[in-house]
Design an enzyme around this catalytic site. Structure first.
Site, PDB file in Angstrom:
ATOM      1  N   PRO A   1       0.790  -1.230   0.000  1.00  0.00           N
ATOM      2  CA  PRO A   1       0.000   0.000   0.000  1.00  0.00           C
ATOM      3  C   PRO A   1       0.825   1.286   0.000  1.00  0.00           C
ATOM      4  CG  PRO A   1      -0.114  -1.105   2.133  1.00  0.00           C
ATOM      5  CD  PRO A   1       0.540  -2.059   1.186  1.00  0.00           C
ATOM      6  N   ASN A   2       0.307   2.221  -0.761  1.00  0.00           N
ATOM      7  CA  ASN A   2       0.823   3.600  -0.856  1.00  0.00           C
ATOM      8  C   ASN A   2       2.135   3.731  -1.610  1.00  0.00           C
ATOM      9  OD1 ASN A   2      -1.337   4.894   0.613  1.00  0.00           O
ATOM     10  ND2 ASN A   2      -0.521   3.894   2.440  1.00  0.00           N
TER      11      ASN A   2
ATOM     12  N   ARG B   1       6.136  12.658  -2.403  1.00  0.00           N
ATOM     13  CA  ARG B   1       6.294  13.200  -1.046  1.00  0.00           C
ATOM     14  C   ARG B   1       7.426  12.459  -0.356  1.00  0.00           C
ATOM     15  NH1 ARG B   1       1.118  12.374   2.392  1.00  0.00           N
ATOM     16  NH2 ARG B   1       2.729  11.327   3.588  1.00  0.00           N
TER      17      ARG B   1
ATOM     18  N   TYR C   1      12.133   8.244   1.440  1.00  0.00           N
ATOM     19  CA  TYR C   1      11.941   7.155   0.474  1.00  0.00           C
ATOM     20  C   TYR C   1      12.739   7.321  -0.821  1.00  0.00           C
ATOM     21  CZ  TYR C   1       8.043   5.953   3.519  1.00  0.00           C
ATOM     22  OH  TYR C   1       7.276   5.591   4.606  1.00  0.00           O
TER      23      TYR C   1
ATOM     24  N   ASN D   1       8.182  -5.666  -1.061  1.00  0.00           N
ATOM     25  CA  ASN D   1       8.066  -4.530  -0.152  1.00  0.00           C
ATOM     26  C   ASN D   1       6.580  -4.448   0.178  1.00  0.00           C
ATOM     27  OD1 ASN D   1       7.906  -2.181   1.271  1.00  0.00           O
ATOM     28  ND2 ASN D   1       9.009  -0.924  -0.231  1.00  0.00           N
TER      29      ASN D   1
ATOM     30  N   ALA E   1       3.209  -0.871   4.622  1.00  0.00           N
ATOM     31  CA  ALA E   1       2.785  -0.918   6.028  1.00  0.00           C
ATOM     32  C   ALA E   1       2.299  -2.310   6.448  1.00  0.00           C
ATOM     33  CB  ALA E   1       1.696   0.121   6.261  1.00  0.00           C
TER      34      ALA E   1
ATOM     35  N   GLU F   1      13.051  -9.640   1.189  1.00  0.00           N
ATOM     36  CA  GLU F   1      12.283  -8.463   1.624  1.00  0.00           C
ATOM     37  C   GLU F   1      13.079  -7.207   1.315  1.00  0.00           C
ATOM     38  OE1 GLU F   1      11.641  -8.625   5.832  1.00  0.00           O
ATOM     39  OE2 GLU F   1      10.418  -6.791   5.861  1.00  0.00           O
TER      40      GLU F   1
ATOM     41  N   HIS G   1      12.985  -2.752   1.669  1.00  0.00           N
ATOM     42  CA  HIS G   1      12.360  -1.495   2.084  1.00  0.00           C
ATOM     43  C   HIS G   1      13.215  -0.340   1.601  1.00  0.00           C
ATOM     44  CE1 HIS G   1       9.370  -3.436   4.504  1.00  0.00           C
ATOM     45  NE2 HIS G   1      10.322  -4.243   4.945  1.00  0.00           N
TER      46      HIS G   1
ATOM     47  N   ARG H   1      13.602   4.264  12.235  1.00  0.00           N
ATOM     48  CA  ARG H   1      12.351   5.021  12.237  1.00  0.00           C
ATOM     49  C   ARG H   1      11.526   4.714  13.496  1.00  0.00           C
ATOM     50  NH1 ARG H   1       9.500   4.715   6.666  1.00  0.00           N
ATOM     51  NH2 ARG H   1       8.532   6.592   7.538  1.00  0.00           N
TER      52      ARG H   1
HETATM   53  O1  CA2 Z   1      10.575   1.906   3.582  1.00  0.00           O
HETATM   54  C1  CA2 Z   1       9.736   1.235   3.006  1.00  0.00           C
HETATM   55  O2  CA2 Z   1       9.894   0.752   1.880  1.00  0.00           O
HETATM   56  C2  CA2 Z   1       8.359   1.012   3.662  1.00  0.00           C
HETATM   57  O3  CA2 Z   1       7.940  -0.299   3.352  1.00  0.00           O
HETATM   58  C3  CA2 Z   1       7.432   2.048   3.067  1.00  0.00           C
HETATM   59  C4  CA2 Z   1       6.038   2.047   3.701  1.00  0.00           C
HETATM   60  C5  CA2 Z   1       6.135   2.114   5.219  1.00  0.00           C
HETATM   61  O4  CA2 Z   1       4.842   1.974   5.787  1.00  0.00           O
HETATM   62  C6  CA2 Z   1       7.044   1.039   5.785  1.00  0.00           C
HETATM   63  O5  CA2 Z   1       7.147   1.208   7.175  1.00  0.00           O
HETATM   64  C7  CA2 Z   1       8.442   1.129   5.173  1.00  0.00           C
HETATM   65  C8  CA2 Z   1       5.213   3.249   3.234  1.00  0.00           C
HETATM   66  C9  CA2 Z   1       5.157   3.480   1.770  1.00  0.00           C
HETATM   67  C10 CA2 Z   1       4.385   4.747   1.517  1.00  0.00           C
HETATM   68  O6  CA2 Z   1       5.174   5.581   0.709  1.00  0.00           O
HETATM   69  C11 CA2 Z   1       4.757   6.850   0.478  1.00  0.00           C
HETATM   70  C12 CA2 Z   1       5.537   7.596  -0.378  1.00  0.00           C
HETATM   71  C13 CA2 Z   1       5.196   8.890  -0.657  1.00  0.00           C
HETATM   72  C14 CA2 Z   1       4.061   9.449  -0.108  1.00  0.00           C
HETATM   73  C15 CA2 Z   1       3.274   8.712   0.750  1.00  0.00           C
HETATM   74  C16 CA2 Z   1       3.618   7.405   1.034  1.00  0.00           C
END
Ligand code: CA2
Length: 152
Positions: A11-12, A19, A24, A75, A78, A99, A101, A108
């Site tokens: 997701p996301n 952002r 990221y 990946n 969440a 896996e 990330h 974090r």
């Molecule tokens: O670091 C990673 O790859 C995560 O899997 C990314 C997830 C986060 O919930 C994990 O804890 C770590 C979130 C991805 C959402 O990415 C966004 C990017 C830009 C704007 C909003 C969300």
């Protein structure tokens, strides 16, 4: 035929590049997919790249993976930190798992330090932004080549 690797995104991750570039990286998911496809060619593997915001769809893709894929790079976003359903599917899927990330989840918030996915994965790469996917593919290609995928 080159072994096919299924790269799954939760997701996301479709929002990447819009952002939080400090957390990221600046790449969009399409940029990461393109780099994976380029990298895979040099590693002698093929890649299918997917993203979903749905936990159920992620579980279905994992359940179906063994029919068409030699390994999974995942990946789970969440769901990494919440989903026993994704873990159970990974434990049952019968193919090696790496896996990945984008961020270093251990630097974090506390709730991101635990990963259900890690219980099923051979290894985890985190903190290298989009480049981590290419590193994960390299790890998978090496595992498949050496037979180290069977270590468990
Ligand atoms: O670091 C990673 O790859 C995560 O899997 C990314 C997830 C986060 O919930 C994990 O804890 C770590 C979130 C991805 C959402 O990415 C966004 C990017 C830009 C704007 C909003 C969300």
């Amino acid at each position: 035929m080159a072994p096919m690797i299924l790269v799954l995104n939760g997701p996301n991750l479709n929002l990447l590049g819009r952002r939080d570039p400090k957390v990221y990286g600046g790449d969009t998911l399409a940029d990461i997919e393109a780099a994976c496809v380029r990298g895979a060619a040099g590693l002698g593997v093929g890649v299918e790249f997917r993203q979903t915001n749905s936990e159920g769809r992620l579980v279905e893709w994992i359940q179906q993976a063994q029919a068409d894929f030699a390994a999974i790079v995942i990946n789970a976003g969440a769901y990494t930190h919440t989903s026993v359903a994704v873990l159970d599917a990974l434990l049952a899927c019968g193919v090696p798992i790496v896996e990945v990330h984008l961020s270093n989840i251990h630097q974090r918030e506390e709730f991101r330090h635990h990963s259900y996915v890690s219980k099923a994965a051979h290894g985890m790469i985190c903190g290298f932004a989009g480049h981590g996917y290419e590193l994960a593919l390299e790890a998978v290609a090496r595992m498949l080549e050496t037979g180290n995928a069977d270590k468990e």
